[in-house]
Design an enzyme around this catalytic site. Structure first.
Site, mmCIF file in Angstrom:
data_model
loop_
_atom_site.group_PDB
_atom_site.id
_atom_site.type_symbol
_atom_site.label_atom_id
_atom_site.label_comp_id
_atom_site.label_asym_id
_atom_site.label_seq_id
_atom_site.Cartn_x
_atom_site.Cartn_y
_atom_site.Cartn_z
ATOM 1 N N GLY A 78 23.316 -23.895 -21.894
ATOM 2 C CA GLY A 78 23.336 -24.927 -21.689
ATOM 3 C C GLY A 78 22.850 -26.184 -20.475
ATOM 4 N N CYS A 122 17.423 -20.569 -11.781
ATOM 5 C CA CYS A 122 18.522 -20.391 -11.552
ATOM 6 C C CYS A 122 18.736 -18.787 -11.074
ATOM 7 C CB CYS A 122 19.779 -20.932 -12.789
ATOM 8 S SG CYS A 122 19.830 -21.922 -13.444
ATOM 9 N N TYR A 151 24.947 -17.827 -14.581
ATOM 10 C CA TYR A 151 23.842 -18.241 -15.728
ATOM 11 C C TYR A 151 23.078 -17.233 -14.649
ATOM 12 C CZ TYR A 151 20.542 -20.335 -18.720
ATOM 13 O OH TYR A 151 19.513 -19.689 -18.995
#
Length: 324
Positions: A78, A122, A151
């Site tokens: 998300g 990320c 994540y």
């Protein structure tokens, strides 16, 4: 490409649904699999399995033969509000790792031609992204590892998983690190949306002269890649001899405040920004495209405004449809 077969895992999601459509245009027979069908338009896949890829039996059903190409985009993910709150860390790591472990092993057993894995920017160390004007996201900077979220840690683990299968089993897995992909048919509300869609929604919902909330001071920097260019870079990498990991993103870096201003111009509105506390992620991030240009000869060809115009029009249409 006529007569070839492809499996798209995560075909109910934003990038996956666009990828299915593109592969169909190329003449592939496409099987999609996901927990859900695409939310905003019907899937163009020849067949679609609604199932949970964390389960081995669902993976076995999905990978029931030697596909020419498998695209692994399925993940628990998300926007910043979901990833950085800390409330979903265990689910994010467990769910995505289970999917990748299942698929890596089954694709090895079924002798899949090529597998593409969508990693993320990320994975880059938080300490390399403190200066918003000079973030370091070159591929080689990933180690020593220090992602800023679970994540990112899971993505880094799964990169190593797929690369180890290349080394030990002779697979041809390909890995891209996506940087903030956006465009029509992406999540635009509910808490999992990313910055461009969230800002388009806020601007579209706010009357001219009104006020919108922006997390932080708005001086954090990012780059955003339009969906069509993401698909173009993905297919080039998948069919190349370079295994990656490689960045697939735009190097047109903007502050969040600048992003808001761009959307306001597109909407023809003058709005005030109210800066509030919220999950932010790293201070600065920008795709370093030197390696992808070197190995694939690829770089994005569209400017950010062009993609934002299409995305804003789509989000505005969703709001009007919802209100009707």
């Amino acid at each position: 490409m006529l007569g070839k077969t492809a499996l798209v895992c995560g075909a109910g999601g934003f990038i996956g649904s666009h990828l299915v459509r593109h592969l169909k245009r190329e003449g592939f027979r496409v099987r999609g699999v996901d927990l859900k069908l695409p939310e905003y338009e019907p899937s163009e896949a020849d067949e679609f399995i609604v199932g949970d890829l964390r389960r081995r039996d669902v993976c076995e059903q999905a990978v029931d033969g030697a596909f020419d190409e498998v695209y692994q985009l399925a993940a628990d993910m998300g926007g910043a509000g979901y990833i950085f709150s800390g409330e979903h860390d265990a689910d994010i790591v467990h769910n995505s790792a289970m999917i990748n472990l299942n698929l890596a092993d089954l694709c090895r057993e079924r002798q899949v031609g090529r597998l593409f894995y969508s990693s993320s920017a990320c994975i880059y160390p938080a300490h390399n992204q403190i200066d918003p004007d000079n973030p370091n996201c070159a591929e080689a900077s990933a180690y020593p590892a220090a992602p800023d979220s679970e994540y990112g840690w899971e993505k880094l683990f799964s990169e190593r998983l797929f690369l180890s299968y290349n080394r030990n089993y002779g697979m041809r897995n390909r890995i891209a690190r996506y940087h903030n992909v956006f465009g029509p048919s992406g999540t635009w509300d509910g808490g999992r949306e990313k910055a461009p869609a969230a800002i388009c929604r806020k601007v579209a919902m706010t009357p001219n002269g009104g006020e919108i909330e922006i997390w932080g001071d708005g001086e954090q920097t990012r780059s955003f890649l339009y969906i069509d260019e993401c698909i173009e870079g993905t297919l080039l990498l998948m069919r190349s001899d370079f295994e990656g990991p490689v960045n697939i993103g735009s190097d047109e870096m903007v502050t969040i405040n600048q992003l808001v201003d761009m959307v306001c111009v597109i909407a023809g509105k003058r709005l005030h920004k109210r800066h509030v506390t919220g999950p932010l992620g790293v201070r600065g991030r920008n795709s370093d495209n030197r390696l992808v240009e070197q190995v694939l000869g690829w770089r994005p060809s569209r400017g950010l405004v062009e993609g934002l115009e299409k995305t804003y029009a789509w989000v505005e249409g969703q709001l009007l449809r919802k209100a009707a």
